[in-house]
Design an enzyme around this catalytic site. Structure first.
Site, PDB file in Angstrom:
ATOM      1  N   ASP A   1       0.879  -1.385  -0.002  1.00 55.98           N
ATOM      2  CA  ASP A   1      -0.024   0.141   0.021  1.00 55.98           C
ATOM      3  C   ASP A   1       1.021   1.292  -0.032  1.00 55.98           C
ATOM      4  OD1 ASP A   1      -1.475   2.152   1.330  1.00 55.98           O
ATOM      5  OD2 ASP A   1      -3.344   0.846   1.019  1.00 55.98           O
TER       6      ASP A   1
ATOM      7  N   ILE B   1      -5.307   2.026  -0.715  1.00 55.43           N
ATOM      8  CA  ILE B   1      -4.772   1.228  -1.706  1.00 55.43           C
ATOM      9  C   ILE B   1      -5.291  -0.268  -1.709  1.00 55.43           C
ATOM     10  CG2 ILE B   1      -3.051   0.806  -3.562  1.00 55.43           C
ATOM     11  CD1 ILE B   1      -3.827   3.845  -2.790  1.00 55.43           C
ATOM     12  N   ASP B   2      -4.842  -0.810  -0.555  1.00 57.52           N
ATOM     13  CA  ASP B   2      -5.369  -2.120  -0.145  1.00 57.52           C
ATOM     14  C   ASP B   2      -6.938  -2.345  -0.203  1.00 57.52           C
ATOM     15  OD1 ASP B   2      -3.017  -3.479   0.034  1.00 57.52           O
ATOM     16  OD2 ASP B   2      -2.610  -2.932   2.073  1.00 57.52           O
ATOM     17  N   PHE B   3      -7.512  -1.632   0.243  1.00 55.71           N
ATOM     18  CA  PHE B   3      -9.050  -1.638   0.488  1.00 55.71           C
ATOM     19  C   PHE B   3      -9.712  -1.488  -0.997  1.00 55.71           C
ATOM     20  CE2 PHE B   3      -9.288  -1.253   5.171  1.00 55.71           C
ATOM     21  CZ  PHE B   3      -8.720  -2.412   5.490  1.00 55.71           C
TER      22      PHE B   3
ATOM     23  N   GLY C   1      -9.072  -4.282  -3.264  1.00 55.47           N
ATOM     24  CA  GLY C   1     -10.083  -5.423  -2.834  1.00 55.47           C
ATOM     25  C   GLY C   1     -11.538  -4.927  -3.403  1.00 55.47           C
TER      26      GLY C   1
END
Length: 388
Positions: A143, A171-173, A176
């Site tokens: 991220d 960024i991760d979420f 997803g």
């Protein structure tokens, strides 16, 4: 399984680690899918060790990202375990989701081309770091690296200070979420064309997508933006100001709302001052109008200004910490934060409702390998060697 949810009956196999793919898997579980989470024998998902907060033997972060799933332990480097995984996918999965290190899926025959050759109606989602093409496609990424590489950190924080990242894993979420959007689109198309799809998403593409306005500004006139603290480059006022007891964010997206704000603050003349009458003028005189608004707001409390500004139709919100947000009557009215039904840990639910009803809270995150026995029965095979 809740038959009332839209993904009831959909089976997902998630070979996901850390945050991005697990978050995608949890969204799918929250929408009713059965999610088989594949973890490393012994240690499990990396997020189990993230600290400092712990719950039921794993990190609170793990519980935040993996509720409602089944956990099975498989070591894909062991032929028997790999064969069991492939059989689970071939015989039962609608979706295979992974964020394996770039290039490693192909080494084990878990790449989309191999899996879809055996099962053409499979939806395969490959969630990468820098993307599935290009010179950096095999590089790992996380991220904060993508917030840096994409330019997000160049427009975040205070001018003249060290770069900072957003305080949550946007960024991760976000990756997803894009993965889920792609998976849902592929499942919808599968009903029509009766074939699966390969969905490619990545951390970098998500980060660049969040820079959409900045990219357009740069393409229009080479404006690279800059840091404006709690404010933004394109609208004034649209930032946090100090009240007498804390900070209040005030936002006026157009000149009409700015005039309303001026009236509420007792200075209607600001709205006709040539320095402030238009958004372009306010951008050019940002420091002065921010100073005037800040001085006025500092005279009273956040609660005073919230009531006054909202009575005038001006958007505002106090800067709250997680405890304040958790306790606020609006959060409680939404019912989005609720204790898990089987262990009491308060977690965030699915942030959407169907026909006015939010999906029920998922069951607690699984222990490592707790569903290995269920997998054995499902595959009707002799138990393979790995144990959680």
């Amino acid at each position: 399984m809740n038959d009332d949810l839209p993904l009831s009956g959909v089976v997902v196999v998630e070979l996901g680690d850390s945050a991005s793919a697990p978050f995608a898997g949890q969204i799918l579980a929250g929408l009713g899918a059965t999610v088989w989470k594949v973890e490393r024998p012994g240690t499990g998902d990396s997020s189990r060790g993230w600290g400092p907060s712990k719950w039921q033997g794993s990190s609170a972060a793990y519980h935040a990202l993996n509720r409602g799933k089944r956990s099975i332990c498989l070591d894909i480097k062991v032929p028997g375990d790999l064969a069991a995984l492939k059989k689970l996918i071939a015989d039962h999965a609608d979706v295979f989701l992974h964020n394996l290190r770039p290039g490693s899926a192909g080494q084990y025959g878990l790449d989309s081309a191999s899996l879809r050759a055996a099962k053409p109606d499979l939806v395969c989602c490959e969630l990468g770091a820098f993307g599935h093409v290009g010179p950096l496609r095999t590089h790992p990424g996380y991220d904060p690296l993508m917030q840096a590489f994409s330019g997000i950190m160049s427009v975040t924080g205070e001018e003249g200070q060290a770069p900072v990242r957003a305080g949550v894993s946007i960024i991760d979420f976000g990756s997803g979420m894009w993965s889920v959007i792609g998976i849902l689109a592929a499942l919808f198309r599968r009903q029509v064309v009766h074939r699966g799809a390969t969905v490619n998403a990545s951390l970098l593409e998500t980060a660049i997508a969040w820079m959409s306005i900045n990219v357009a500004n740069y393409a229009a006139d080479a404006d690279k933006g800059g840091r404006h603290g709690s404010g933004v480059a394109i609208i004034v006022p649209h930032r946090a100001y100090p009240a007498s007891d804390g900070y209040l964010v005030v936002s006026c997206a157009n000149d009409r709302l700015f005039a309303v704000l001026c009236e509420a603050l007792g200075s209607p003349e600001w709205a006709t001052d040539p320095r402030f009458a238009t958004n372009d003028a306010r951008l050019a005189n940002r420091e002065e109008i921010d100073r005037l608004i800040g001085e006025r707001l500092a005279r009273e409390t956040r609660a005073f200004w919230q009531e006054k500004l909202r009575d005038h139709g001006v958007a505002c919100a106090p800067i709250q910490d997680v405890a304040e947000m958790f306790a606020h009557e609006q959060t409680r009215a939404l019912g989005i934060v609720a204790p898990l039904p089987d262990d009491g840990l308060a977690t965030v639910g699915v942030p959407i409702s169907f026909d006015g009803k939010r999906p029920s809270p998922l069951h607690r995150a699984p222990d490592i390998g707790q569903d290995n026995g269920r997998l054995h029965a499902l595959l009707e095979a002799r138990p393979f060697h790995s144990k959680g």
